[in-house]
Design a protein around this motif. Structure first.
Motif, PDB file in Angstrom:
ATOM      1  N   VAL A 106      21.433 -26.790  63.846  1.00  0.00           N
ATOM      2  CA  VAL A 106      23.432 -25.951  63.872  1.00  0.00           C
ATOM      3  C   VAL A 106      22.839 -24.924  65.595  1.00  0.00           C
ATOM      4  N   GLY A 107      21.907 -24.445  65.503  1.00  0.00           N
ATOM      5  CA  GLY A 107      21.917 -23.493  66.244  1.00  0.00           C
ATOM      6  C   GLY A 107      21.830 -24.265  67.603  1.00  0.00           C
ATOM      7  N   LYS A 108      21.341 -25.066  67.813  1.00  0.00           N
ATOM      8  CA  LYS A 108      21.357 -25.186  69.127  1.00  0.00           C
ATOM      9  C   LYS A 108      22.600 -25.610  69.984  1.00  0.00           C
ATOM     10  N   PHE A 109      23.450 -26.251  69.221  1.00  0.00           N
ATOM     11  CA  PHE A 109      24.495 -26.467  68.835  1.00  0.00           C
ATOM     12  C   PHE A 109      25.653 -24.949  69.757  1.00  0.00           C
ATOM     13  N   ILE A 110      25.596 -23.915  68.496  1.00  0.00           N
ATOM     14  CA  ILE A 110      26.028 -22.835  68.753  1.00  0.00           C
ATOM     15  C   ILE A 110      25.348 -21.639  70.060  1.00  0.00           C
ATOM     16  N   ARG A 111      24.035 -21.941  70.292  1.00  0.00           N
ATOM     17  CA  ARG A 111      23.726 -21.766  71.433  1.00  0.00           C
ATOM     18  C   ARG A 111      24.109 -21.957  72.831  1.00  0.00           C
ATOM     19  N   LYS A 112      24.533 -23.283  72.336  1.00  0.00           N
ATOM     20  CA  LYS A 112      24.421 -23.786  73.910  1.00  0.00           C
ATOM     21  C   LYS A 112      26.010 -23.765  74.059  1.00  0.00           C
ATOM     22  N   THR A 113      26.538 -23.172  73.110  1.00  0.00           N
ATOM     23  CA  THR A 113      28.886 -23.270  73.266  1.00  0.00           C
ATOM     24  C   THR A 113      29.074 -22.031  73.249  1.00  0.00           C
TER      25      THR A 113
END
Length: 213
Positions: A106-113
Motif C-alpha cells: 500500500v505504501g508504494k502506491f500512496i508514495r507514488k501518488t
C-alpha cells in the motif's frame, strides 16, 4: 540545472529577499488556509479509505508523526499516512532509497501518488507549513547536510511546503545539493506565478508518479 551561485553566501542575500516579500508572504498565508480547508474536505474520504487499507495490510497505526525542521529552524511534528513497516528505522534514521524494501505494498502506491502526504494539510492549517515551499527535512539530516553542503540552512528562511520546486523537478531522485539549488532558486524568485507553476507541475507528478520512492 541552475548555477551554483545560489549556494554562495557572497552572491545573494536570501534574508533580505525574504524581508522584502512580506506582502506576498501574508497573501500566501491567507491562500494556504483557504486551500488547505477545501483540500481537507475533498481529501478526507481518500485519507479515511487509505488508512483502512494500511491497517488491513500490516500491524501498527495508519498514521504517524515525525519531527521535522521548519521556519528559522523551529522543530515541529509532521503528519503522514504510514507507508513503511513499523520497524522501518529499528537501526536508526535512514534516507529513503529507490525500491526501498521497508515500504509496504500500500505504501508504494500512496508514495507514488503522494497520498501519504495529505495529512500535512493539517500542518498547513496550524502554520507549520505552507502549500508551496522547500520540503521539511528531519533535524538529523539538516545537521548532516549543513555540515556537508554550505548554505543548506538557508532553506529554513521560509516555511517548508507540501510541494516544492525541487519536488516537481526531480523529487526523491535528486541529491541534497541539487535539491538545495532548486530550493534557493524558489526562495529568490518566489511569487504567485511561480507557485501556480509548481501547482501545475504537482498535478503532473501526481498523475505520472515521477520521482517517487
Amino acid at each position: 540545472m541552475y548555477s551554483n551561485k545560489y549556494l554562495k553566501n557572497e552572491e545573494i542575500s536570501f534574508t533580505s529577499i525574504v524581508e522584502n516579500k512580506k506582502r506576498y508572504l501574508f497573501l500566501k498565508r491567507v491562500l494556504d488556509i483557504v486551500i488547505a480547508l477545501i483540500a481537507l474536505v475533498v481529501a478526507f474520504p481518500i485519507i479515511a479509505f487509505t488508512s483502512i487499507l494500511i491497517k488491513l495490510e500490516s500491524k501498527g497505526p495508519a498514521f504517524f508523526t515525525q519531527e521535522r525542521m521548519g521556519l528559522n529552524g523551529k522543530k515541529f511534528y509532521i503528519y503522514k499516512l504510514r507507508s513503511m513497516r513499523v520497524d522501518a528505522e529499528k537501526d536508526g534514521p535512514q534516507w529513503a532509497s529507490k525500491n526501498d524494501s521497508r515500504v509496504t505494498r500500500v505504501g508504494k502506491f500512496i508514495r507514488k501518488t503522494r497520498i501519504d502526504e495529505l495529512p500535512q494539510l493539517i500542518n498547513v492549517l496550524k502554520g507549520d507549513m505552507s502549500i508551496f515551499g522547500p520540503r521539511p527535512e528531519r533535524p538529523v539530516f539538516v545537521e548532516q547536510f549543513s555540515r556537508e553542503i554550505p548554505g543548506f540552512e538557508k532553506r529554513l528562511l521560509v516555511k517548508p511546503g507540501l510541494s516544492g520546486w525541487a519536488q516537481v523537478n526531480g523529487g526523491y531522485d535528486i541529491s541534497p545539493k541539487e535539491k538545495l539549488e532548486y530550493d534557493l532558486f524558489y526562495i529568490q524568485n518566489m511569487n504567485m506565478k511561480l507557485d501556480f507553476l509548481i501547482f501545475v507541475k504537482t498535478i503532473k507528478v501526481l498523475i505520472t508518479g515521477d520521482g517517487a520512492r
